[in-house]
Scaffold this motif. Sequence first.
Motif, PDB file in Angstrom:
ATOM      1  N   GLU A 115       0.818  -1.213   0.000  1.00 45.73           N
ATOM      2  CA  GLU A 115       0.000   0.000   0.000  1.00 45.73           C
ATOM      3  C   GLU A 115       0.851   1.262   0.000  1.00 45.73           C
ATOM      4  O   GLU A 115       0.433   2.291  -0.515  1.00 45.73           O
ATOM      5  CB  GLU A 115      -0.940   0.014   1.201  1.00 45.73           C
ATOM      6  CG  GLU A 115      -1.987  -1.075   1.095  1.00 45.73           C
ATOM      7  CD  GLU A 115      -3.050  -0.973   2.167  1.00 45.73           C
ATOM      8  OE1 GLU A 115      -3.195   0.104   2.784  1.00 45.73           O
ATOM      9  OE2 GLU A 115      -3.741  -1.979   2.392  1.00 45.73           O
ATOM     10  N   PHE A 118       1.561   2.748  -3.491  1.00 46.61           N
ATOM     11  CA  PHE A 118       0.492   3.103  -4.431  1.00 46.61           C
ATOM     12  C   PHE A 118       0.481   4.616  -4.664  1.00 46.61           C
ATOM     13  O   PHE A 118       0.590   5.398  -3.722  1.00 46.61           O
ATOM     14  CB  PHE A 118      -0.864   2.641  -3.896  1.00 46.61           C
ATOM     15  CG  PHE A 118      -1.966   2.881  -4.888  1.00 46.61           C
ATOM     16  CD1 PHE A 118      -2.128   2.040  -5.976  1.00 46.61           C
ATOM     17  CD2 PHE A 118      -2.816   3.976  -4.767  1.00 46.61           C
ATOM     18  CE1 PHE A 118      -3.119   2.276  -6.923  1.00 46.61           C
ATOM     19  CE2 PHE A 118      -3.811   4.216  -5.707  1.00 46.61           C
ATOM     20  CZ  PHE A 118      -3.955   3.363  -6.779  1.00 46.61           C
ATOM     21  N   LEU A 120      -1.102   7.387  -4.508  1.00 45.74           N
ATOM     22  CA  LEU A 120      -2.363   7.896  -3.966  1.00 45.74           C
ATOM     23  C   LEU A 120      -2.727   9.287  -4.478  1.00 45.74           C
ATOM     24  O   LEU A 120      -3.882   9.539  -4.822  1.00 45.74           O
ATOM     25  CB  LEU A 120      -2.250   7.976  -2.438  1.00 45.74           C
ATOM     26  CG  LEU A 120      -2.791   6.788  -1.665  1.00 45.74           C
ATOM     27  CD1 LEU A 120      -2.585   7.009  -0.173  1.00 45.74           C
ATOM     28  CD2 LEU A 120      -4.278   6.612  -1.951  1.00 45.74           C
ATOM     29  N   TRP A 123      -4.043   9.039  -7.934  1.00 44.96           N
ATOM     30  CA  TRP A 123      -5.375   8.437  -7.955  1.00 44.96           C
ATOM     31  C   TRP A 123      -6.428   9.454  -7.513  1.00 44.96           C
ATOM     32  O   TRP A 123      -7.502   9.562  -8.109  1.00 44.96           O
ATOM     33  CB  TRP A 123      -5.421   7.198  -7.051  1.00 44.96           C
ATOM     34  CG  TRP A 123      -6.756   6.515  -7.091  1.00 44.96           C
ATOM     35  CD1 TRP A 123      -7.809   6.692  -6.233  1.00 44.96           C
ATOM     36  CD2 TRP A 123      -7.208   5.577  -8.077  1.00 44.96           C
ATOM     37  NE1 TRP A 123      -8.878   5.920  -6.614  1.00 44.96           N
ATOM     38  CE2 TRP A 123      -8.525   5.223  -7.749  1.00 44.96           C
ATOM     39  CE3 TRP A 123      -6.611   5.003  -9.215  1.00 44.96           C
ATOM     40  CZ2 TRP A 123      -9.272   4.317  -8.505  1.00 44.96           C
ATOM     41  CZ3 TRP A 123      -7.345   4.104  -9.961  1.00 44.96           C
ATOM     42  CH2 TRP A 123      -8.658   3.772  -9.609  1.00 44.96           C
ATOM     43  N   ARG A 124      -6.103  10.204  -6.471  1.00 44.78           N
ATOM     44  CA  ARG A 124      -7.042  11.223  -5.981  1.00 44.78           C
ATOM     45  C   ARG A 124      -7.304  12.273  -7.062  1.00 44.78           C
ATOM     46  O   ARG A 124      -8.426  12.703  -7.260  1.00 44.78           O
ATOM     47  CB  ARG A 124      -6.485  11.899  -4.731  1.00 44.78           C
ATOM     48  CG  ARG A 124      -6.566  11.030  -3.495  1.00 44.78           C
ATOM     49  CD  ARG A 124      -6.292  11.845  -2.226  1.00 44.78           C
ATOM     50  NE  ARG A 124      -5.958  10.951  -1.128  1.00 44.78           N
ATOM     51  CZ  ARG A 124      -4.739  10.856  -0.589  1.00 44.78           C
ATOM     52  NH1 ARG A 124      -3.758  11.625  -1.007  1.00 44.78           N
ATOM     53  NH2 ARG A 124      -4.524  10.005   0.389  1.00 44.78           N
TER      54      ARG A 124
ATOM     55  N   MET B 131     -11.117   9.930   0.476  1.00 40.50           N
ATOM     56  CA  MET B 131      -9.845   9.432  -0.033  1.00 40.50           C
ATOM     57  C   MET B 131      -8.650   9.939   0.758  1.00 40.50           C
ATOM     58  O   MET B 131      -7.515   9.562   0.474  1.00 40.50           O
ATOM     59  CB  MET B 131      -9.681   9.823  -1.501  1.00 40.50           C
ATOM     60  CG  MET B 131     -10.489   8.945  -2.427  1.00 40.50           C
ATOM     61  SD  MET B 131     -10.090   9.296  -4.157  1.00 40.50           S
ATOM     62  CE  MET B 131     -10.817  10.916  -4.352  1.00 40.50           C
ATOM     63  N   PHE B 135      -8.134   3.624   2.223  1.00 44.58           N
ATOM     64  CA  PHE B 135      -9.220   3.011   1.445  1.00 44.58           C
ATOM     65  C   PHE B 135      -8.732   1.951   0.461  1.00 44.58           C
ATOM     66  O   PHE B 135      -9.466   1.508  -0.385  1.00 44.58           O
ATOM     67  CB  PHE B 135     -10.027   4.081   0.703  1.00 44.58           C
ATOM     68  CG  PHE B 135      -9.277   4.763  -0.399  1.00 44.58           C
ATOM     69  CD1 PHE B 135      -9.374   4.295  -1.714  1.00 44.58           C
ATOM     70  CD2 PHE B 135      -8.464   5.855  -0.149  1.00 44.58           C
ATOM     71  CE1 PHE B 135      -8.670   4.917  -2.744  1.00 44.58           C
ATOM     72  CE2 PHE B 135      -7.764   6.473  -1.185  1.00 44.58           C
ATOM     73  CZ  PHE B 135      -7.869   6.000  -2.484  1.00 44.58           C
ATOM     74  N   LEU B 136      -7.466   1.537   0.568  1.00 43.00           N
ATOM     75  CA  LEU B 136      -6.945   0.582  -0.412  1.00 43.00           C
ATOM     76  C   LEU B 136      -7.260  -0.878  -0.068  1.00 43.00           C
ATOM     77  O   LEU B 136      -7.531  -1.676  -0.942  1.00 43.00           O
ATOM     78  CB  LEU B 136      -5.428   0.758  -0.562  1.00 43.00           C
ATOM     79  CG  LEU B 136      -4.942   2.118  -1.083  1.00 43.00           C
ATOM     80  CD1 LEU B 136      -3.431   2.161  -1.138  1.00 43.00           C
ATOM     81  CD2 LEU B 136      -5.521   2.419  -2.453  1.00 43.00           C
TER      82      LEU B 136
END
Lengths: 461, 461
Positions: A115, A118, A120, A123-124, B131, B135-136
């Motif tokens: 995790e 990732f 993030l 993605w957001r 987010m 939340f992964l």
Amino acid sequence: MKNNFEAARQPGKNLYEQVCEKIRDEIISGQYEAGDRIPSKRSLAESLQCSLNTVQTAYAQLVDEGYLRVREKSGFFVADLEGILTGGLQSTAVVLPEEKVSPYLYDFSYQGIDETSFPLTLWRRLSREAMSGVFLSSSDANGSYELRSSIAKYLRLSRGVQCSPSQVLISSGSEYLLQLLIQLLDSDTIYAIENPGYEKLSQLFRSNRVTYRPIDVDGQGVILKQLISSDADVVCITPSHQFPTGSIMPVGRRLQLLSWAQQSDRRYIIEDDYDSEFRYAGKPIPSLQGLDQSGRVIYLGSFSKSLFPSLRVSYLVLPEHLCHRYDELLSFYMCPVPLQIQKTLARFLSGGHFDRHLNRMRKIYKGKREVLVTFLRESFPESTIEGAPAGGHLVIRMKSGKSEDELVQAAEKAGVKVYGLSLFYSRQTKVQEGPSILLGYASLSIGQIEEGVALLRRAWK
Amino acid sequence: MKNNFEAARQPGKNLYEQVCEKIRDEIISGQYEAGDRIPSKRSLAESLQCSLNTVQTAYAQLVDEGYLRVREKSGFFVADLEGILTGGLQSTAVVLPEEKVSPYLYDFSYQGIDETSFPLTLWRRLSREAMSGVFLSSSDANGSYELRSSIAKYLRLSRGVQCSPSQVLISSGSEYLLQLLIQLLDSDTIYAIENPGYEKLSQLFRSNRVTYRPIDVDGQGVILKQLISSDADVVCITPSHQFPTGSIMPVGRRLQLLSWAQQSDRRYIIEDDYDSEFRYAGKPIPSLQGLDQSGRVIYLGSFSKSLFPSLRVSYLVLPEHLCHRYDELLSFYMCPVPLQIQKTLARFLSGGHFDRHLNRMRKIYKGKREVLVTFLRESFPESTIEGAPAGGHLVIRMKSGKSEDELVQAAEKAGVKVYGLSLFYSRQTKVQEGPSILLGYASLSIGQIEEGVALLRRAWK
């Protein structure tokens, strides 16, 4: 109140939550009227035989939620019910999440991802951008064209899958797609699953009331002789990286399987390519579907490992003739993936971010695997490490004189969660050789892998 | 090339996309090598018998996608394949969404919502906030505790449903929940559905290979005598606002149904409360589940109408004993709703926004319904308007001498889409009286409703 409450006492629940719930229910069901005084904290604590503190916490919570009002020095009173019933949801109720603290120091889980790596922020941002467009109305029942088209392109280029967007069907999780397949294929279809294999498959076929046969797996995948002599029509396999043994099916076995499938119109191969994105040596092995010339392979993919598990996006690539059948029989099912998510994911793919993410994760997981292999070899020199350098787990065959159960339990005692290979067998088999342990490494850091193996070394002495 | 291409020509697709796909496939499959010159635009247009313009657009697209390179004055050449295969996803490919232009001026659809009134900015903000947390990882298989708890609270306060968070099961769309129910209940269970009723139910039961019986509906809901004399164990009903007739089941019929259900452990009532949030006269009618004292009611709710259809979030409230059975048999199914969405929705509920949104939408939909009713009464004074003032649709029973088919076709000719009630019958029935038309009003503006009815008035003269 006492008897009712004690009878309803729920073992898994916090006592003060139970007190809250009880009083809430009594207020809602009309046992109190607005302005009624409720029992004093002390008397309730006595009647429930719990601590004053518990009652105090419960009353405070109910005041926060708007059920009770407190009057200085005269106690707690029921608030105006009308107000609660129409405006209750506007209270800033504290919702208590269930506690989920792992009892292990290190969990060599085969399901998680890394995790911390990732992207993030990206993605957001894409998620925000996706919501700047239209996303309220339901889109295409098979998934948005934009996403199906991005997936088809990815599969063509990276997995050698032969497909157009119209063959792609998007859904939530592989189990949901398999349910649709069961409805799509004939009702008397008999399924074959790998033994050992993904443990949810047998549960899924059982709960869907269809017949299935476990077929043993050797170092190349399902044993063809067993499959041929079974009465199965459809076989579910993981040729890119067999779960859990980790073997890769060589092209010879692939061609034999395809020729088995071509012998009847009822026969299909479901190719579950669950972690094919991660291969750390040599070239990527193209999908079995790419070899198929006669439309007998149904390709199943997922973003649970390549992106993140809670995304819940999987997809099927159906042979053309099954697409038509699907449209005819099952197109009443709406695509269960929220359009907001579909749009975010489509942007992630078409912007080239998926490719970059995979390249990055491949290096990270490769590094973790190498560390794990090195430590395991040092710690357990007589044991064998099985499975191709791919995916997020490996299998170690132990030669310590201990049974699989003993190994798993000794590890647990030391605070380390590992998985005995026998978990994944639907039936015992001759092929199974000695105690084998599955170790996932995707979600642990390199330091955690090192410490975890050190604990195993002591535990398995 | 010509013959292959013509054979594969797909009717629903843009010609230039087909040209693109064809050339892409030929490049990927290795029919060209990097640097090869492809046919000139003019010669390809001739061989495909399409316009030069089509080929021009296709070639430009392929250059954009990186498959082709253009050399000034010497034509189009195949790009380096290696580069495409590893980096192809990084090209800024233009993904062409499928065109979906409604052929109607006004569609009195019963499925849409008023998109213009949705609090988009708020939703985007909550989604961003959701987010910012974790939340992964996959959360609870039945849905996050936070969301289940918010839903349970809403249902207790607003729908009189008796439930705790542990009874709530979250999934994507009612069809997915019904599939789980079919697996949860005994395999020889016989289902009863309303006739007329939600058209997907019969499709769902058929494709899940279970037996179902249509039970006729009168002005109070399913006809009890028919249900009793059938062999059905489980009845699916919409008591708050029968779909499509719009009737509300009175408490007498509700109690009779409950007493029917209590007569056997195999009997259940599935209460589909699909649009219960919207009632425009009198007090909200509490759920049937709230009346049930013996755990025979399974409550089914959805956010498709109360929020938006592409959200794909529905939920079940199971009686306690079925919760235990679910945990035992079906807890291997992961909640299919992405955690990012679950968290956003939980915030929308717990922050009081859902309540406010419903209050607002109730006024808006009430206004639309009143306008529609007024115009219909003026335009068709001999006809009867049926259904309680609730939800997002009504039924008008026409007395114009025209048949239902004639009415629907005349409307279509005038550019107006309406829905004949016979669409919703699984079998013809004596209860059915005269030509009836279903009109949904949620997604149309007041102006569109007015203009739509004006067109119907002329068309149905």
